[in-house]
Design a protein around this motif. Sequence first.
Motif, PDB file in Angstrom:
ATOM      1  N   ALA A 131      -0.201   5.084  -5.106  1.00 34.42           N
ATOM      2  CA  ALA A 131      -0.379   4.259  -4.147  1.00 34.42           C
ATOM      3  C   ALA A 131       1.141   4.286  -3.475  1.00 34.42           C
ATOM      4  CB  ALA A 131      -0.341   2.791  -4.768  1.00 34.42           C
ATOM      5  N   PRO A 135       0.408   7.283   2.402  1.00 31.99           N
ATOM      6  CA  PRO A 135       0.640   6.611   3.384  1.00 31.99           C
ATOM      7  C   PRO A 135      -0.090   5.214   3.675  1.00 31.99           C
ATOM      8  CG  PRO A 135      -0.252   8.662   4.393  1.00 31.99           C
ATOM      9  CD  PRO A 135      -0.284   8.430   2.681  1.00 31.99           C
ATOM     10  N   VAL A 136       0.558   4.356   4.074  1.00 31.13           N
ATOM     11  CA  VAL A 136      -0.111   2.956   4.405  1.00 31.13           C
ATOM     12  C   VAL A 136      -0.359   2.770   5.689  1.00 31.13           C
ATOM     13  CG1 VAL A 136      -0.199   0.465   3.686  1.00 31.13           C
ATOM     14  CG2 VAL A 136       1.011   1.871   2.358  1.00 31.13           C
ATOM     15  N   HIS A 137      -1.974   2.417   5.959  1.00 30.56           N
ATOM     16  CA  HIS A 137      -2.141   2.259   7.481  1.00 30.56           C
ATOM     17  C   HIS A 137      -1.280   0.840   7.864  1.00 30.56           C
ATOM     18  CE1 HIS A 137      -4.650   1.294  10.735  1.00 30.56           C
ATOM     19  NE2 HIS A 137      -5.234   2.716  10.753  1.00 30.56           N
ATOM     20  N   VAL A 140      -2.780  -2.637   7.983  1.00 30.51           N
ATOM     21  CA  VAL A 140      -2.568  -2.964   6.545  1.00 30.51           C
ATOM     22  C   VAL A 140      -1.487  -3.774   6.125  1.00 30.51           C
ATOM     23  CG1 VAL A 140      -3.115  -2.797   4.115  1.00 30.51           C
ATOM     24  CG2 VAL A 140      -4.446  -1.322   5.720  1.00 30.51           C
ATOM     25  N   LEU A 141      -0.326  -3.015   6.661  1.00 26.07           N
ATOM     26  CA  LEU A 141       0.907  -3.551   6.412  1.00 26.07           C
ATOM     27  C   LEU A 141       1.354  -4.702   7.035  1.00 26.07           C
ATOM     28  CD1 LEU A 141       3.294  -2.101   4.603  1.00 26.07           C
ATOM     29  CD2 LEU A 141       4.139  -1.025   6.652  1.00 26.07           C
TER      30      LEU A 141
END
Lengths: 156, 671
Positions: A131, A135-137, A140-141
């Motif tokens: 996780a 990479p976190v969108h 979403v962040l």
Amino acid sequence: MLSKWKSSLLLLVAALCLAQDSLVSPAVRRVGEKLSCLCGVCKNTVGTCDMMGCHYTAPKRDQIAAMQAKGMSDQSIVDVIVKEVGLQALSEPPQQGFNAMALVMPFIMITFGLYAIYWFIQRNQRQAAMAISNPVHPEVLDRFRAAAEKEMEKLD
Amino acid sequence: MENLGALSILLALCLATYSFIASLTGAWKKNAFLVRSAERAALVVWGLVALASGILVNAMVTGDFRLVYAAQYSNLAMPWYYKFAAWWGGQAGSLLLWNFILASYAAVVLLLNRNKHRQIMPYVTAILMSTQILFLVLICFAANPFEVLTVGRGITAVPDGKGLNPLLQYWTMLIHPPILYMGYVGFVVPFAFALASLITKQPGDNWIHTTRRWALVTWLFQTAGVTLGAGWSYSVLGWGGYWIWDPVENASFLPWLTSTAFLHSVMMQEKKGMMKVWNIVLVSATFFLSIFGTFLTRSGIVSSVHAFAQSPVGPYFLTYLALGIVITTWLILDRLEFLKSEVPLESVVSRESSFLFNNLILLASCFAILWGTLFPVISEAVTGEKISVSAPFFNRVNIPIGLFLMFLTGVGPLIAWRRSTWDSLKRAFMFPALGGLIVAAGLMAAGMRHPYALISFALCMFVTLTISSEFYKGSRSIAAKDGIGFLPAMVELTHRNTRRYGGYLIHMGVVICVVGFSGAAFNLNMTSEIGEGQTMNIGRYQLAMKNITFGENDNYVFRRALIEATVDGKQYGLLEPEGRVFKKQNEPYHEVAIIRRLNEDLYLNFANVSADGKKAVIQAYVFPLVTWIWIGFWVMLAGTIVCLIPSKVRLEYARTQVVGVVERNAVQVEK
């Protein structure tokens, strides 16, 4: 109301029913602890059963004392009683054959449980690592940042 | 009246069946009318079972000995309160009590939720009623409390009944069985909500929030029931044992262990969204173990002093258990997708891990006790030979497990959520660990050599210090910030987070109980024949027989000894142990005499009279620290009550989510 003689008779009957115990010597107690009390009432051993005149324990203690007086060893006394009564005379299942499972099984289960926890933690740590590396969108962040700010405001 | 009673339970069975079918059909067809109708039928079931219970109690109090049950468990000489307690003195009556408590719980659940949780309530009703049907079938067809003696047997008048077992004519018997049953039965409520939530695929933790207090109150009843049973055994059996690993005692302890695991594990779901499958498994296991325990007590499958007479109830229980376990397992497997953890566990050294270990140890203990209880049956089936599993086996397995659990009780609260560093562990544990070591060293220096007792006392100190440090640090901070005294700060701290600090109080209660259990390593006993003017010695006590008297009343004949206990020549107390023989049952009973002190109990039993009738056979015991077991229970009770009080500060758990995983789950749910 019962008359006095009937009451006395009742007391006498009770007294006869409850045969008298003798003091238990440490040697008898030591052997007795290897033997189960089979009176059907308690789960004690012949060494620790404290019920007065227990119909099983009292004669067994006398029998143990008699065999000790003859100089028999603890194990041979236990063997004689097991021969008479069967394996159920023992306070714990014998550590051989299928009966060894009695003592082993709980510890197998603990080992299995420990392995399950280890597997669970390993799997979780792999998940967490995956996780973090993904990479976190940004959307979403942002959503989580907003939620965090909202919660912090509530705390204030 | 007995016809009305029998009719009531038959009608109750019909209505419970209707309620079960109507609630499921109502949910399936989305017919609110049917659902309401099912709920009202469940309320009528309560009324009918209450009526039947009233009729049975009335028969026993008024002495209607035409009823088999009244003739067996009541008589004219018994005081009214024991006639009332005879309600649960036998198989059929106690099953009726089970029904009454279950119907009462169902009624309360339905009334409290008549405008809430409408989506899951039909299934909750159906699950509650399925259990009600089982117990109503038992009293209608297998153990009917309204069976009449005269029918077909030519008996026209029964002047008096046999009466309640003398061992049950003791004050704790007035409350022990109902309280224990309230524990057993109560586990059905969290189970019903959990399963209903699973059936309807409810997301989130609603079922946990709804049933948390139920679970806690039920756990409290179970704890109280088990402790009262231990207290009864201590005071009545005449040899001071409070726990003998009897199958029926074990049966009451098994759901207690799994529910304790559940109460811990549920925090992981509330705070972190983890262990969802595990919590459903635990709550289901607790419920099924409650039913299994009832089955053990009543089927005669294992021999026990507590068991009811053998009766044909076994197949009913086994069928219900088999069906229930299969359906629950299928539901869990089918709904696994909805039970995924929201965050992964990050470190072995974390609060989360300590909960896992705590659960493992509680379940290991549960398994060991279940295994030991059933092993004679299993072994006989496999080898064909009978074997015994007595107290030494249970002690050998459970004492190390219990000690490790004590260690975790101390460790858990001091480890941080998510992960702990070596430095933080060192800071948190140095002082408590040192305290434990000092206690062990001090006791060894004082001559104590019993290894388990030494470890136990050291761990008790360790846990006490960890709990105290939690209270101390929090209270000191509040006292400094708010400018108030330390004690008001402690109350404020507890009020701010009642669950956490109430939980610590419960842990403290467990520690106190363990101190009491550890005292058993130093028990003393002595049996002696003494006549008037003679003495016997045990430990530091000298016991002098003052006199022996004989007498009788309507219920029993008795013999009583008046014994003076002295220590170093100073009077310590007068004790009057009594031996009774109940006239109706012709059974002996011992009314023991106990001087209770915090350090030890002096316990005397008038066991018998000598062959010449002039001397008393006195069993004397010294039980060190045993009073702490009962004190520990009161502390646990206080802690549970604190947990039930709403916190002053409403805590919202900001879940420390790992966003990547949450995003992936969110995508899966959307699909």
